[in-house]
Scaffold this active site. Structure first.
Site, PDB file in Angstrom:
ATOM      1  N   VAL A 189       0.842  -1.207   0.000  1.00  0.00           N
ATOM      2  CA  VAL A 189       0.000   0.000   0.000  1.00  0.00           C
ATOM      3  C   VAL A 189       0.872   1.251   0.000  1.00  0.00           C
ATOM      4  CG1 VAL A 189      -0.212   0.455   2.504  1.00  0.00           C
ATOM      5  CG2 VAL A 189      -2.181   0.880   1.002  1.00  0.00           C
ATOM      6  N   SER A 190       2.122   1.109   0.417  1.00  0.00           N
ATOM      7  CA  SER A 190       2.999   2.248   0.685  1.00  0.00           C
ATOM      8  C   SER A 190       4.018   2.473  -0.425  1.00  0.00           C
ATOM      9  CB  SER A 190       3.708   1.984   2.025  1.00  0.00           C
ATOM     10  OG  SER A 190       4.988   2.542   2.057  1.00  0.00           O
ATOM     11  N   PRO A 191       3.897   3.601  -1.138  1.00  0.00           N
ATOM     12  CA  PRO A 191       4.839   3.867  -2.228  1.00  0.00           C
ATOM     13  C   PRO A 191       6.262   4.109  -1.715  1.00  0.00           C
ATOM     14  CG  PRO A 191       3.415   5.771  -1.858  1.00  0.00           C
ATOM     15  CD  PRO A 191       2.880   4.661  -1.008  1.00  0.00           C
TER      16      PRO A 191
END
EC number: 2.5.1.18
Lengths: 226, 226
Positions: free
Chosen positions: B15-17
């Site tokens: 979910v985390s770029p």
């Protein structure tokens, strides 16, 4: 060759230890990159309020991590950062409104002293855990940077003027108008465009954006253990 | 010489770029530094809840800045990051619980595929704006990384098991137990001590801590404009 130098503006407040890191890095790289660094003393409290942001230290685990992170960064960049005994009191109870007005007054009347004055204020709160709110503290700071008693009194008086209050407000507002939500906040003027960077940890990207090279801390002491 | 390699654990969620950036950097430096990288798929939602932290994008100005920051980092590190049309929906409505269970299942049964699977999931949400919540999406991901239909079905089924749910919970808890308040979260094992780092922007400090050298993005494409 001054005309071809790119302008890099650094918005900062001495309440912020990450601002200190950004400040020292830019002061070093000013001699390496083809840039003019313009110091823009602002008021972080005003930026946080204007941006409806909260200091990262409000999350307890983040606060714990920041202590470690600042210690490591201080060692790596050879900046004598040390946590004050009571950081919350220093940052949120005492604050830096008067101090940043003092820096602003200096920046108007004797801009050549803004750098040493700012560094001395950081040394007081973020290295030696000393006060920067009492009149005696401002006197001590003035003496430390080589001002006479008369010059100090003049600057301290001027820092209470409406002109200085308005100037600090206006710098803070300029940071907000350019998208700031915290300090340090950097505006690099590149090809007639403003490129903004938040934090002291985007220096490699800033270098790339300026067409320059990131060379690390530029200090031999960064070999010390972190 | 494998015995002398230092272990570096990367806790992440697709979910985390910023996790993606940390992941690609470590995957590259694994071939340059004397380290073993251990991928630790976790659930960022659980970390944020456990740490009582809020995603940075909740402050509107920070969200605007992050878009620019991610674009710059993507270009600089040559990672094909692209903002999905509706990042809030991707991150907070759809979420990645199923996806991270799928990664966890893979990490248990076929750990040699964890890296390519994670990358493919990031490519879907943070590059091509594709779904990673529907069964068809997991099938497509499995095909993309070279699994047969049967292997895919087996992994997808296993990802719904209590064993996988517990394993993901336990990895998430381990990150929390070591002080995490977000991802990416790195634990470097140096001289029998755990050194923890938050974010993808402490790689130069991590290098220093490991006794290694930071050499930038390790890609020729970082010359492109940011």
């Amino acid at each position: 060759m001054s005309a071809s130098k790119k302008l890099v503006e650094l918005f900062y407040d001495v309440v912020s230890p990450y601002s200190w890191i950004g400040f020292e890095i830019l002061c070093r790289y000013r001699n390496v990159w083809n840039i003019d660094v313009r110091l823009r003393p602002g008021f972080l409290g005003g930026v946080m309020q204007g941006a409806e942001n909260k200091p990262p230290g409000f999350v307890p685990r983040k606060f714990e991590y920041m202590k470690k992170d600042l210690h490591r960064l201080g060692c790596y960049f050879n900046i004598p950062l040390a946590q004050p005994q009571n950081p919350a009191e220093v940052m949120f109870v005492k604050g830096t409104l008067q101090a940043m007005r003092f820096v602003t007054a200096t920046n108007i009347l004797q801009p050549e002293l803004t750098e040493v004055l700012s560094r001395e204020l950081w040394m007081r709160i973020w290295s030696r855990d000393e006060d920067i709110t009492e009149p005696a503290s401002f006197q001590a700071v003035a003496t430390a940077i080589g001002l006479s008693k008369d010059q100090a009194i003049k600057l301290i008086e001027f820092s209470k003027s409406q002109e200085v209050k308005d100037s600090l407000k206006s710098t803070t507002q300029e940071a907000l108008d350019n998208g700031a939500f915290g300090f340090p906040f950097i505006i690099a003027h590149v090809n007639s465009k403003k490129e903004v960077f938040f934090g002291s940890d985007r220096m490699e990207l800033l270098a790339h954006c300026l067409g320059e090279k990131w060379l690390g801390p530029l200090t031999s002491n960064s070999k010390s253990k972190i």
